[in-house]
Write an enzyme that holds these catalytic residues in place. Structure first.
Site, PDB file in Angstrom:
ATOM      1  CE  LYS A  18      -7.038   7.024   5.730  1.00  0.00           C
ATOM      2  NZ  LYS A  18      -7.318   7.389   7.174  1.00  0.00           N
TER       3      LYS A  18
ATOM      4  CD  GLU B 268      -1.153   0.506   3.675  1.00  0.00           C
ATOM      5  OE1 GLU B 268      -1.651   1.766   3.448  1.00  0.00           O
ATOM      6  OE2 GLU B 268      -1.201  -0.242   4.642  1.00  0.00           O
TER       7      GLU B 268
ATOM      8  CE  LYS C  97       0.412   1.271  14.987  1.00  0.00           C
ATOM      9  NZ  LYS C  97       0.227   1.432  13.418  1.00  0.00           N
TER      10      LYS C  97
HETATM   11  N1  PSU Z   1      -2.924   1.241  10.750  1.00  0.00           N
HETATM   12  C1  PSU Z   1      -1.601   1.493  10.673  1.00  0.00           C
HETATM   13  N2  PSU Z   1      -0.752   1.945   9.972  1.00  0.00           N
HETATM   14  C2  PSU Z   1      -1.348   2.502   8.913  1.00  0.00           C
HETATM   15  C3  PSU Z   1      -2.639   2.175   8.664  1.00  0.00           C
HETATM   16  C4  PSU Z   1      -3.294   1.773   9.699  1.00  0.00           C
HETATM   17  O1  PSU Z   1      -1.247   0.990  11.948  1.00  0.00           O
HETATM   18  O2  PSU Z   1      -0.639   3.133   8.043  1.00  0.00           O
HETATM   19  C5  PSU Z   1      -3.334   3.064   7.329  1.00  0.00           C
HETATM   20  C6  PSU Z   1      -3.785   1.901   6.243  1.00  0.00           C
HETATM   21  O3  PSU Z   1      -3.506   2.514   5.226  1.00  0.00           O
HETATM   22  C7  PSU Z   1      -5.138   1.470   6.723  1.00  0.00           C
HETATM   23  C8  PSU Z   1      -5.791   2.928   7.056  1.00  0.00           C
HETATM   24  O4  PSU Z   1      -5.746   0.895   5.645  1.00  0.00           O
HETATM   25  O5  PSU Z   1      -4.481   3.587   7.751  1.00  0.00           O
HETATM   26  C9  PSU Z   1      -6.874   2.909   7.701  1.00  0.00           C
HETATM   27  O6  PSU Z   1      -7.337   4.208   8.109  1.00  0.00           O
HETATM   28  P1  PSU Z   1      -8.959   4.388   8.608  1.00  0.00           P
HETATM   29  O7  PSU Z   1      -8.971   3.902   9.897  1.00  0.00           O
HETATM   30  O8  PSU Z   1      -9.278   5.787   8.490  1.00  0.00           O
HETATM   31  O9  PSU Z   1      -9.887   3.603   7.715  1.00  0.00           O
END
Ligand code: PSU
Ligand code: MN
Length: 304
Positions: free
Chosen positions: A87, A25, A160
């Site tokens: 994003k 990604e 996390k």
């Molecule tokens: N969690 C991490 N590192 C990241 C992300 C999430 O520990 O870099 C990034 C990934 O690209 C994931 C996105 O798909 O954040 C999720 O964002 P949201 O919670 O807004 O869906």
């Protein structure tokens, strides 16, 4: 082939020849780490995938084109531009293409573009999930919906604790997404090897994981699989230190009213600041570890 998609020639050749390819990604580059570590890490991850017998395909949107496979110059561009790049989640994809803009792909959009290109295995650090407090904020990552519907395996280091791990597992269960622990029965928590939660299945070899995924796809079952790979012990963090940093970051986000697509990048950046960069080193190492495993699974998937 989707007319909005550009597959890098090296990647297209590998796919056509049935050789292993691993998707990566770009939000982790632009929003997940600071420059220059982000670009250096992305390039090293590609090398690790090559060293383990697969072709890397970093995924992004550039000038309104969906890209499966970036050049080193494009990776450097994403690293340098950082959070100035939008994003891009599922809702953003068509609009960014219509406007001819750049977009950093999250787990969601990386899975979508990997699927369009015919790539089945994807390595990253962490996936989005059900956020703490989602019972009132309804903040649930689109990543979970994508795992429910798109046939791409995601290899990550668990969740996390910016997320509610228990609710994330419930959501995945409802949507029929198997959660595999690589060599472990407990769900890894990204910076640490363990959490109080159990995975659905423990598997100890790339071949075993590849076989289950192949059968799922041959049956025509929709959706992906989530492979959780614990951070190597030498890079894991003290749970008390990292959990305190996460709790403080979550509380700060709540007080500041951070919401929507800003939440996850805000929390990741604050955790890095609070821990003085230790978490960044761990983050880099766990991505390397996931890239190695994903390449081995992709190889077993193609050979099986
Ligand atoms: N969690 C991490 N590192 C990241 C992300 C999430 O520990 O870099 C990034 C990934 O690209 C994931 C996105 O798909 O954040 C999720 O964002 P949201 O919670 O807004 O869906
Ligand atoms: Mn969200």
């Amino acid at each position: 082939m989707n007319k909005y998609l550009d597959v890098k020639p090296e990647v297209a050749e590998a796919i056509a020849a049935g050789k292993p390819v691993v998707a990566l990604e770009s939000t982790i580059i632009s929003h997940g780490m600071p420059y220059p570590q982000n670009a250096q890490t992305a390039l090293s991850v590609e090398q690790i995938i090559r060293d383990n017998g697969a072709v890397p395909a970093t995924i992004a949107i550039i000038g309104g084109r969906l890209k499966a496979g970036l050049t080193p110059e494009e990776i450097e561009y994403f690293g340098k531009k950082g959070p100035k790049i939008a994003k891009a989640s599922r809702r953003d994809l068509a609009i960014l293409c219509a406007r001819g803009e750049d977009g950093a792909t999250t787990v969601t959009t990386t899975m979508m573009i990997a699927d369009m290109a015919g790539i089945r295995v994807f390595a990253t650090g962490g996936v989005g999930g059900v956020h703490r407090g989602a019972e009132t904020t309804m903040d649930i990552s689109a990543d979970l919906e994508e795992l429910a519907s798109t046939p791409v395996m995601v290899v990550c280091a668990g969740c996390k604790s910016i997320l509610d791990l228990g609710l994330t597992l419930e959501y995945l269960e409802t949507n029929g997404v198997p959660v595999i622990g690589y060599g472990t029965e407990t769900l890894p928590a990204f910076y640490t090897r363990e959490s109080p939660f159990r995975v659905d299945y423990r598997m100890d070899t790339p071949e075993e994981i590849a076989k289950a995924f192949r059968i799922k796809n041959e049956m025509g079952l929709r959706g992906g699989m989530l492979v959780t790979n614990p951070i190597p012990a030498e890079y894991s963090m003290d749970p008390a230190v990292i959990n305190k940093a996460i709790d403080d970051a979550v509380e700060e986000a709540r007080q500041k009213g951070i919401h929507g697509k800003e939440t996850t990048p805000f929390l990741l950046a604050r955790i890095k600041d609070i821990t003085g960069g230790d978490s960044l080193d761990s983050n880099i190492q766990l991505v390397y570890n996931n890239a190695r495993l994903a390449a081995r699974i992709a190889k077993a998937y193609c050979e099986g």
